[in-house]
Design a protein around this motif. Structure first.
Motif, PDB file in Angstrom:
ATOM      1  N   LEU A   1      -0.948  -6.719  19.911  1.00 19.42           N
ATOM      2  CA  LEU A   1      -0.901  -7.113  21.566  1.00 19.42           C
ATOM      3  C   LEU A   1       0.335  -7.587  21.723  1.00 19.42           C
ATOM      4  CD1 LEU A   1      -4.241  -9.033  21.747  1.00 19.42           C
ATOM      5  CD2 LEU A   1      -3.771  -6.963  22.997  1.00 19.42           C
ATOM      6  N   VAL A   2       0.988  -8.442  20.840  1.00 19.62           N
ATOM      7  CA  VAL A   2       2.435  -8.930  20.966  1.00 19.62           C
ATOM      8  C   VAL A   2       3.349  -7.902  21.032  1.00 19.62           C
ATOM      9  CG1 VAL A   2       4.460 -10.238  19.971  1.00 19.62           C
ATOM     10  CG2 VAL A   2       2.260 -11.320  20.089  1.00 19.62           C
ATOM     11  N   ALA A   3       3.277  -6.766  20.455  1.00 18.34           N
ATOM     12  CA  ALA A   3       4.071  -5.647  20.376  1.00 18.34           C
ATOM     13  C   ALA A   3       4.041  -4.771  22.028  1.00 18.34           C
ATOM     14  CB  ALA A   3       3.897  -4.601  19.383  1.00 18.34           C
ATOM     15  N   LYS A   4       2.763  -4.842  22.334  1.00 23.73           N
ATOM     16  CA  LYS A   4       2.655  -4.004  23.250  1.00 23.73           C
ATOM     17  C   LYS A   4       2.938  -4.787  24.830  1.00 23.73           C
ATOM     18  CE  LYS A   4      -1.390  -1.644  23.998  1.00 23.73           C
ATOM     19  NZ  LYS A   4      -0.741  -0.270  23.992  1.00 23.73           N
ATOM     20  N   THR A   5       2.974  -6.222  24.716  1.00 21.02           N
ATOM     21  CA  THR A   5       3.330  -7.097  25.914  1.00 21.02           C
ATOM     22  C   THR A   5       4.386  -7.415  25.958  1.00 21.02           C
ATOM     23  OG1 THR A   5       2.405  -8.878  24.865  1.00 21.02           O
ATOM     24  CG2 THR A   5       0.732  -7.986  26.328  1.00 21.02           C
ATOM     25  N   HIS A   6       5.254  -7.359  24.923  1.00 25.37           N
ATOM     26  CA  HIS A   6       6.644  -7.827  24.647  1.00 25.37           C
ATOM     27  C   HIS A   6       7.697  -6.501  24.539  1.00 25.37           C
ATOM     28  CE1 HIS A   6       5.349 -12.033  23.071  1.00 25.37           C
ATOM     29  NE2 HIS A   6       4.734 -11.675  24.190  1.00 25.37           N
ATOM     30  N   LYS A   7       7.273  -5.500  24.698  1.00 22.47           N
ATOM     31  CA  LYS A   7       8.345  -4.301  24.568  1.00 22.47           C
ATOM     32  C   LYS A   7       9.316  -4.325  25.992  1.00 22.47           C
ATOM     33  CE  LYS A   7       4.940  -1.146  26.320  1.00 22.47           C
ATOM     34  NZ  LYS A   7       4.077   0.323  25.956  1.00 22.47           N
ATOM     35  N   GLU A   8      10.322  -3.593  25.672  1.00 18.46           N
ATOM     36  CA  GLU A   8      11.353  -3.543  26.671  1.00 18.46           C
ATOM     37  C   GLU A   8      10.788  -3.062  28.283  1.00 18.46           C
ATOM     38  OE1 GLU A   8      15.846  -2.018  27.506  1.00 18.46           O
ATOM     39  OE2 GLU A   8      14.956  -1.695  25.511  1.00 18.46           O
ATOM     40  N   GLY A   9      11.345  -3.705  29.101  1.00 17.00           N
ATOM     41  CA  GLY A   9      10.799  -3.555  30.378  1.00 17.00           C
ATOM     42  C   GLY A   9       9.474  -4.288  30.880  1.00 17.00           C
ATOM     43  N   THR A  10       8.568  -5.107  30.122  1.00 13.03           N
ATOM     44  CA  THR A  10       7.567  -5.736  30.358  1.00 13.03           C
ATOM     45  C   THR A  10       8.125  -7.128  31.227  1.00 13.03           C
ATOM     46  OG1 THR A  10       7.331  -6.997  28.370  1.00 13.03           O
ATOM     47  CG2 THR A  10       6.041  -4.959  28.421  1.00 13.03           C
ATOM     48  N   LEU A  11       7.085  -7.664  31.686  1.00 12.31           N
ATOM     49  CA  LEU A  11       7.342  -9.098  32.512  1.00 12.31           C
ATOM     50  C   LEU A  11       7.820  -9.888  31.361  1.00 12.31           C
ATOM     51  CD1 LEU A  11       4.395  -9.512  35.036  1.00 12.31           C
ATOM     52  CD2 LEU A  11       6.556  -8.940  35.499  1.00 12.31           C
ATOM     53  N   TRP A  12       7.163 -10.159  30.252  1.00 14.49           N
ATOM     54  CA  TRP A  12       7.606 -11.003  29.089  1.00 14.49           C
ATOM     55  C   TRP A  12       9.043 -10.790  28.732  1.00 14.49           C
ATOM     56  CZ3 TRP A  12       9.679 -10.753  24.592  1.00 14.49           C
ATOM     57  CH2 TRP A  12       9.722 -11.922  23.782  1.00 14.49           C
ATOM     58  N   TYR A  13       9.240  -9.525  28.691  1.00 15.53           N
ATOM     59  CA  TYR A  13      10.582  -9.301  27.991  1.00 15.53           C
ATOM     60  C   TYR A  13      11.747  -9.554  29.195  1.00 15.53           C
ATOM     61  CZ  TYR A  13      14.298  -6.449  26.263  1.00 15.53           C
ATOM     62  OH  TYR A  13      15.634  -6.060  25.813  1.00 15.53           O
ATOM     63  N   ASN A  14      11.394  -9.267  30.297  1.00 14.88           N
ATOM     64  CA  ASN A  14      12.335  -9.475  31.533  1.00 14.88           C
ATOM     65  C   ASN A  14      12.705 -10.961  31.552  1.00 14.88           C
ATOM     66  OD1 ASN A  14      12.653  -6.395  31.916  1.00 14.88           O
ATOM     67  ND2 ASN A  14      11.251  -6.652  33.522  1.00 14.88           N
ATOM     68  N   ALA A  15      11.512 -11.594  31.615  1.00 19.87           N
ATOM     69  CA  ALA A  15      11.645 -13.091  31.687  1.00 19.87           C
ATOM     70  C   ALA A  15      12.542 -13.665  30.458  1.00 19.87           C
ATOM     71  CB  ALA A  15      10.313 -13.909  31.915  1.00 19.87           C
ATOM     72  N   ALA A  16      12.129 -13.326  29.049  1.00 21.65           N
ATOM     73  CA  ALA A  16      12.912 -13.872  27.982  1.00 21.65           C
ATOM     74  C   ALA A  16      14.340 -13.264  28.150  1.00 21.65           C
ATOM     75  CB  ALA A  16      12.371 -13.114  26.675  1.00 21.65           C
ATOM     76  N   LYS A  17      14.312 -12.167  28.641  1.00 23.00           N
ATOM     77  CA  LYS A  17      16.119 -11.810  28.562  1.00 23.00           C
ATOM     78  C   LYS A  17      16.745 -12.439  29.794  1.00 23.00           C
ATOM     79  CE  LYS A  17      18.911  -7.621  29.541  1.00 23.00           C
ATOM     80  NZ  LYS A  17      18.893  -6.253  29.524  1.00 23.00           N
ATOM     81  N   GLU A  18      16.230 -12.587  30.718  1.00 18.87           N
ATOM     82  CA  GLU A  18      16.749 -13.522  31.950  1.00 18.87           C
ATOM     83  C   GLU A  18      16.969 -14.805  31.423  1.00 18.87           C
ATOM     84  OE1 GLU A  18      15.437 -15.301  36.367  1.00 18.87           O
ATOM     85  OE2 GLU A  18      14.555 -13.635  35.378  1.00 18.87           O
ATOM     86  N   HIS A  19      16.278 -15.503  30.666  1.00 13.85           N
ATOM     87  CA  HIS A  19      16.379 -16.948  30.278  1.00 13.85           C
ATOM     88  C   HIS A  19      17.022 -17.037  28.706  1.00 13.85           C
ATOM     89  CE1 HIS A  19      14.238 -18.403  34.013  1.00 13.85           C
ATOM     90  NE2 HIS A  19      13.499 -17.322  33.549  1.00 13.85           N
ATOM     91  N   GLU A  20      17.715 -15.895  28.499  1.00 15.19           N
ATOM     92  CA  GLU A  20      18.305 -15.672  27.201  1.00 15.19           C
ATOM     93  C   GLU A  20      17.353 -16.327  25.993  1.00 15.19           C
ATOM     94  OE1 GLU A  20      22.002 -17.722  27.876  1.00 15.19           O
ATOM     95  OE2 GLU A  20      22.722 -16.405  29.297  1.00 15.19           O
ATOM     96  N   LEU A  21      16.306 -15.767  25.978  1.00 14.54           N
ATOM     97  CA  LEU A  21      15.164 -16.202  24.914  1.00 14.54           C
ATOM     98  C   LEU A  21      14.848 -15.187  24.112  1.00 14.54           C
ATOM     99  CD1 LEU A  21      12.770 -18.488  26.971  1.00 14.54           C
ATOM    100  CD2 LEU A  21      14.524 -19.345  25.212  1.00 14.54           C
TER     101      LEU A  21
END
Length: 115
Positions: free
Chosen positions: A46-66
């Motif tokens: 589930l983490v692999a599916k929801t955290h891949k590049e382009g997902t909301l999680w990925y974009n937020a983590a990238k935006e906040h340098e996480l």
């Protein structure tokens, strides 16, 4: 909830019976659909599916340098939030925001009745 490590991943199981008293039929149907589609996956899958590049999680983590702290396992959560409406089509997002406004207003009215 209880987590259990098995050979092919980590599984999360409930420790109490599910009580559907606080959910509408529509929400129950939606949860059933999600369980049917994703219930067989492990936590890691589930983490692999929801955290891949382009997902909301990925974009937020990238935006906040996480991204790096998360991938290096330096942390596994944050207080940052992202709007679900960002993943929706424009017309659907507007409907979603309107329903949130209606729900918030209903909660305010309900709270004022109890004062």
């Amino acid at each position: 909830m209880k987590t259990e490590v098995q050979q092919n991943g980590i599984y999360v199981t409930p420790t109490a019976e599910f009580c559907d008293d606080k959910f509408s039929e529509l929400k129950i149907e939606m949860m059933d659909e999600v369980l049917q589609k994703y219930g067989h996956l492990t936590a890691n899958q589930l983490v692999a599916k929801t955290h891949k590049e382009g997902t909301l999680w990925y974009n937020a983590a990238k935006e906040h340098e996480l991204l790096e702290p998360f991938t290096q396992h330096e942390c596994n959560n944050s207080d940052y939030q992202t709007a679900l409406s960002l993943a929706l089509a424009l017309c659907t997002a507007e409907t979603y925001r309107e329903s949130l406004d209606i729900k918030q207003t209903a909660n305010i009215l309900k709270a004022s009745d109890n004062v």
